[in-house]
Design an enzyme around this catalytic site. Sequence first.
Site, PDB file in Angstrom:
ATOM      1  N   ASP A 266       0.861  -1.189   0.000  1.00 13.93           N
ATOM      2  CA  ASP A 266       0.000   0.000   0.000  1.00 13.93           C
ATOM      3  C   ASP A 266       0.899   1.242   0.000  1.00 13.93           C
ATOM      4  OD1 ASP A 266      -2.171   1.881   0.508  1.00 13.93           O
ATOM      5  OD2 ASP A 266      -3.348   0.174   1.183  1.00 13.93           O
ATOM      6  N   HIS A 289       2.064   2.164  -3.179  1.00 10.44           N
ATOM      7  CA  HIS A 289       1.122   3.133  -3.717  1.00 10.44           C
ATOM      8  C   HIS A 289       1.640   4.559  -3.601  1.00 10.44           C
ATOM      9  CE1 HIS A 289      -2.486   0.109  -3.259  1.00 10.44           C
ATOM     10  NE2 HIS A 289      -1.493  -0.352  -3.999  1.00 10.44           N
TER      11      HIS A 289
END
Length: 433
Positions: A266, A289
């Site tokens: 993430d 991310h």
Amino acid sequence: MARCSGSLAIFLCVLLMLTSCQALGSNIDDGYGHEDGSFQSNSLIKLNNEDDVLTLKSSDRPTTESSTVSVSNFGAKGDGKTDDTQAFKKAWKKACSTNGVTTFLIPKGKTYLLKSTRFRGPCKSLRSFQILGTLSASTKRSDYSNDKNHWLILEDINNLSIDGGSAGIVDGNGKIWWQNSCKIDKSKPCTKAPTALTLYNLENLNVKNLRVRDAQQIQISIEKCNNVNVKNVKITAPGDSPNTDGIHIVATKNIQISNSDIGTGDDCISIEDGSQNVQIKDLTCGPGHGISIGSLGDDNAKAYVSGVNVDGATLSETDNGVRIKTYQGGSGTAKNIKFQNIRMENVKNPIIIDQNYCDKDKCEQQESAVQVNNVVYRNIKGTSATDVAIMFNCSEKYPCQGIVLENVNIKGGKASCENVNVKDKGSVSPKCP
Ligand SMILES: *[C@@H]1O[C@H](CO)[C@@H](O)[C@H](O)[C@H]1NC(C)=O
Ligand SMILES: *[C@@H]1O[C@H](CO)[C@@H](O)[C@H](O)[C@H]1NC(C)=O
């Protein structure tokens, strides 16, 4: 002569006191049954300073008292199989209550299996938490029954340094949690998984030379802290591990993260509500991310983030580069943000502000929004993996303000710009239409 024998008497008396004092001391310390892991290096100093009769050689007299409490002296096996939680708790109790500069030591070369565990202050004088070995998370769900959201928590301790000595590892063994995540297996209900390492309400905190890997969910969460310096931290997890944010920052002021390398499933770094003066330097990110401010304003919340400066970063093959994301319906501001000297290699959304963020099945259309104000992108170079290199999807009612692109050159994609006035400086490509 009388004076001399008086001195001698005092001398002998002091000597006697010291011996009995030490004996007494070791009795008290044995409260945990001959497992006292602390060694007081100079318990005599105070007495001597108050007494001229006995003087120690200067080499025996450090300016401050100090001691080390090792988990191995409290019964921790470190074989990676035995549950060492109780031993850690005993050692913690000792370390936290010891006077004089104290170090909590997790020795090198061993692997300690731990359940969900809280290391709670305030402490007398604990200054160092040394993770030289490996902390390995239990993979049994029942070992988190007392706290489903956290594996290890350090809280309410000031002036603490967490040092991994370049060998230390915090290992969340997250695989079992990822498999059961609703993001991986759609038939499973969405439940929370523990954060590997939570640092809560700590003032003057140093974290350095530490590795964290394969967290159950968030890898390191820094919450409600002030004055934090994170350096030389390496965080890893597979790119498809769900919700494994690298460093999650919440309600924390004056934090610097430098020389760190994060590859995870993430956000490499996520910056949430209540964070102020966040300095990120020399970061390597990927997979992951990217660097995110938000999500802010979930469930109509008020959110404030200000003073974020990312200076020097390389992002490779990440899903986003530098991102600000807010939900519709929120309020508050995200302001005074600078992203500079950043290299993007094959990043999906290199520059993105999304005021219509939604990670649920459905988000309601709402007018209210977290105001995004004063965001500078300077010296950003690289390549986009999609045909949108720059995306400003701002709110109609609360358009993005004070957005500056200065010497930004991202190849391979266009710019998509809604409800935003962008000021270009130097050479900018792509440009908003
Ligand atoms: C922490 O350090 C600060 C600054 O050095 C000092 O003023 C403060 O007393 C210390 N706090 C504790 C709990 O030792
Ligand atoms: C902006 O966000 C909304 C909501 O997610 C979306 O429907 C729209 O397509 C986005 N605009 C662009 C240009 O991508």
